[in-house]
Design an enzyme around this catalytic site. Structure first.
Site, PDB file in Angstrom:
ATOM      1  NE  ARG A  97      13.257  20.449 -27.516  1.00 34.27           N
ATOM      2  CZ  ARG A  97      12.222  19.664 -27.729  1.00 34.27           C
ATOM      3  NH1 ARG A  97      11.116  19.831 -27.025  1.00 34.27           N
ATOM      4  NH2 ARG A  97      12.260  18.697 -28.620  1.00 34.27           N
ATOM      5  CE1 TYR A  98      13.309  16.993 -23.526  1.00 36.99           C
ATOM      6  CE2 TYR A  98      14.600  18.630 -22.342  1.00 36.99           C
ATOM      7  CZ  TYR A  98      14.527  17.591 -23.254  1.00 36.99           C
ATOM      8  OH  TYR A  98      15.659  17.152 -23.886  1.00 36.99           O
ATOM      9  NE  ARG A 118      12.581  17.205 -18.157  1.00 35.16           N
ATOM     10  CZ  ARG A 118      11.744  16.508 -18.919  1.00 35.16           C
ATOM     11  NH1 ARG A 118      10.430  16.584 -18.715  1.00 35.16           N
ATOM     12  NH2 ARG A 118      12.202  15.766 -19.888  1.00 35.16           N
ATOM     13  CB  CYS A 160      32.512  28.107 -15.622  1.00 40.70           C
ATOM     14  SG  CYS A 160      31.009  27.934 -16.581  1.00 40.70           S
ATOM     15  CB  CYS A 167      34.559  22.604 -20.701  1.00 39.26           C
ATOM     16  SG  CYS A 167      34.188  22.447 -18.948  1.00 39.26           S
ATOM     17  CB  CYS A 170      31.404  25.137 -23.085  1.00 41.61           C
ATOM     18  SG  CYS A 170      29.916  25.721 -22.262  1.00 41.61           S
ATOM     19  NE  ARG A 181      23.049  25.889 -21.696  1.00 42.68           N
ATOM     20  CZ  ARG A 181      23.038  24.980 -20.742  1.00 42.68           C
ATOM     21  NH1 ARG A 181      23.836  25.104 -19.702  1.00 42.68           N
ATOM     22  NH2 ARG A 181      22.207  23.971 -20.797  1.00 42.68           N
ATOM     23  CG  ASP A 194      25.472  19.129 -27.580  1.00 44.16           C
ATOM     24  OD1 ASP A 194      24.819  18.111 -27.856  1.00 44.16           O
ATOM     25  OD2 ASP A 194      25.364  19.744 -26.497  1.00 44.16           O
ATOM     26  CG  ASP A 252      20.706  17.686 -26.061  1.00 41.61           C
ATOM     27  OD1 ASP A 252      19.493  17.818 -26.316  1.00 41.61           O
ATOM     28  OD2 ASP A 252      21.219  17.959 -24.963  1.00 41.61           O
ATOM     29  CE  LYS A 283      19.603  15.976 -21.283  1.00 38.31           C
ATOM     30  NZ  LYS A 283      18.633  17.080 -21.201  1.00 38.31           N
TER      31      LYS A 283
END
Ligand code: SF4
Length: 410
Positions: free
Chosen positions: A135-136, A139, A148, A152, A155, A157, A316, A353, A360
């Protein structure tokens, strides 16, 4: 020049802050008769996770109808999974327990508002190969697993994590590593998922070795919630392995000061002793940490664990998360209550985001009240207003002469 004051922030009740900042052990709870060696074995903790409604009902008879219904549906959206260690942090007598709200499913998760999305950060649209988000410019985010230690409920994702909704995520490292190797502009690789520390030491070492072999990769990062869900995983062997790959940073994820137990403090100490710089990312969550005193306790406690609070994320627009999203207004109020009121190192950056893949965006309370070519009017943390005379920009004063030889690089 001081102009005027709009009054001071109130301080939090000191007893509440002190109590939130106390380090306590998660204890053994229902598992008091499990031998010490097993309890401290991270593989035992994973094997004995709470994953079904029947287990939840047995361990927590106070389950509410909303939670019971949520747990019934969980495995069609984002799996239910809680390590015994983390389960012990839940207060069964309090339906609004901030730890409970993060990991026990609720029926509200099945309601999706029109503006909520399964991929709220637009990651799939920025994936040149599956499992790699570029995206950037310099990186990439490398999604190495969909597993995981615990799941959560908010989440970002959840479309792929735990594979409950059938995303069928099988990252093939060869393709992602080949992409990184073929793109010399990538100097920073963030391993995430899922949680990369769920891998065995050997598998993680192999992956890190392959990434370190790419000459233009300067910097490696791991995003993980395992030190919080499963501090037993942070073994001396894991730390010795990780320290071969410096510069390697780790971002942990914790939202409430009660998650920072004595076990977590020791695990984070082991990572810090291995020379790994630690940062924390929190998500602003309704009835979890949408409170200045709770957040102040969290950031101060993080510094005591040798972790720099890095980001606070606005939650999000993930499908089924409305019951957990706090307002941006509340987020700004919290940031105003941190900046200047506590150590600068303890103050994270609040970000949204941007929905759909905008990246961000930092969001800050208003400290610059006005600005023109002559002056800047600013407000400090106490609400006092000051004027700063604007400076004139110009050419650099130092201009090397034509026969100047810069020192040789060695
Ligand atoms: S640990 Fe991270 S990736 Fe895993 S469920 Fe929680 S937020 Fe999602």
């Amino acid at each position: 020049m001081h102009i005027e004051s709009s009054g001071n922030e109130k301080d939090e009740p000191p007893a509440l802050l002190a109590s939130l900042k106390e380090f306590r052990s998660a204890g053994r709870g229902f598992w008091h008769d499990v031998p010490e060696a097993q309890w401290n074995d991270w593989r035992w903790q994973l094997k004995n996770r709470i994953t079904t409604l029947a287990q939840l009902e047995r361990l927590m008879p106070t389950l509410s109808p909303e939670e019971r219904a949520g747990a019934q549906f969980a495995n069609t959206k984002l799996a239910l999974g809680i390590t015994p260690y983390f389960f012990n942090l839940i207060d069964p007598a309090d339906e609004n327990c901030p730890v409970r709200r993060q990991v026990i499913p609720r029926i509200e998760e099945t309601t999706t508002a029109a503006w909520e999305l399964s991929d709220p950060c637009g990651e799939d649209g920025h994936s040149p190969v599956p499992g790699l988000v570029h995206r950037y410019p310099d990186r990439v985010l490398f999604l190495v697993t969909d597993r995981c230690a615990s799941y959560c409920r908010y989440c970002t994702r959840s479309r792929l994590v735990s594979n409950a909704s059938g995303y069928d995520f099988h990252p093939e490292f060869d393709k992602q590593i080949a992409y990184i190797a073929a793109h010399p502009e990538i100097r920073d690789v963030l391993l995430s998922g899922g949680d990369p520390l769920i891998f065995s030491d050997e598998k993680l070492e192999d992956l890190l070795t392959r990434l370190r072999a790419i000459p233009h990769v300067e910097f490696l990062r791991i995003g993980t919630r395992i030190p919080i869900f499963l501090p037993q995983r942070i073994t001396p062997e894991l730390c010795s392995m990780l320290k071969q790959f410096h510069p390697l940073f780790i971002s942990i994820h914790t939202n409430h000061p009660r998650e920072l137990t004595t076990e977590v403090r020791e695990a984070l100490g082991r990572l810090a002793d291995a020379g790994i710089p630690l940062g924390n990312q929190s998500v602003l969550l309704k009835h979890v940490n949408d409170d200045v005193t709770v957040m102040r306790a969290l950031v101060q406690k993080l510094l005591m664990c040798r972790v720099k609070p890095y980001y606070v994320y606005q939650c999000d627009l993930i499908a089924g998360s409305a019951h957990l999203r706090a307002s941006v207004r509340k987020g700004l109020e919290i940031m105003k209550g941190l900046r200047g009121h506590t150590t600068g190192y303890a103050v994270p950056q609040y970000v949204i985001d941007a929905p759909g893949g905008g990246g961000k965006v930092p969001v800050n309370p208003e400290y610059v009240l006005s600005r023109n070519s002559d002056r800047v009017v600013i407000r400090n943390f106490e609400g006092k207003v000051f004027e700063y005379p604007e400076a004139r920009d110009g050419r650099p004063l130092f201009k090397p002469s034509e026969d100047f030889c810069p020192p040789e690089l060695v």
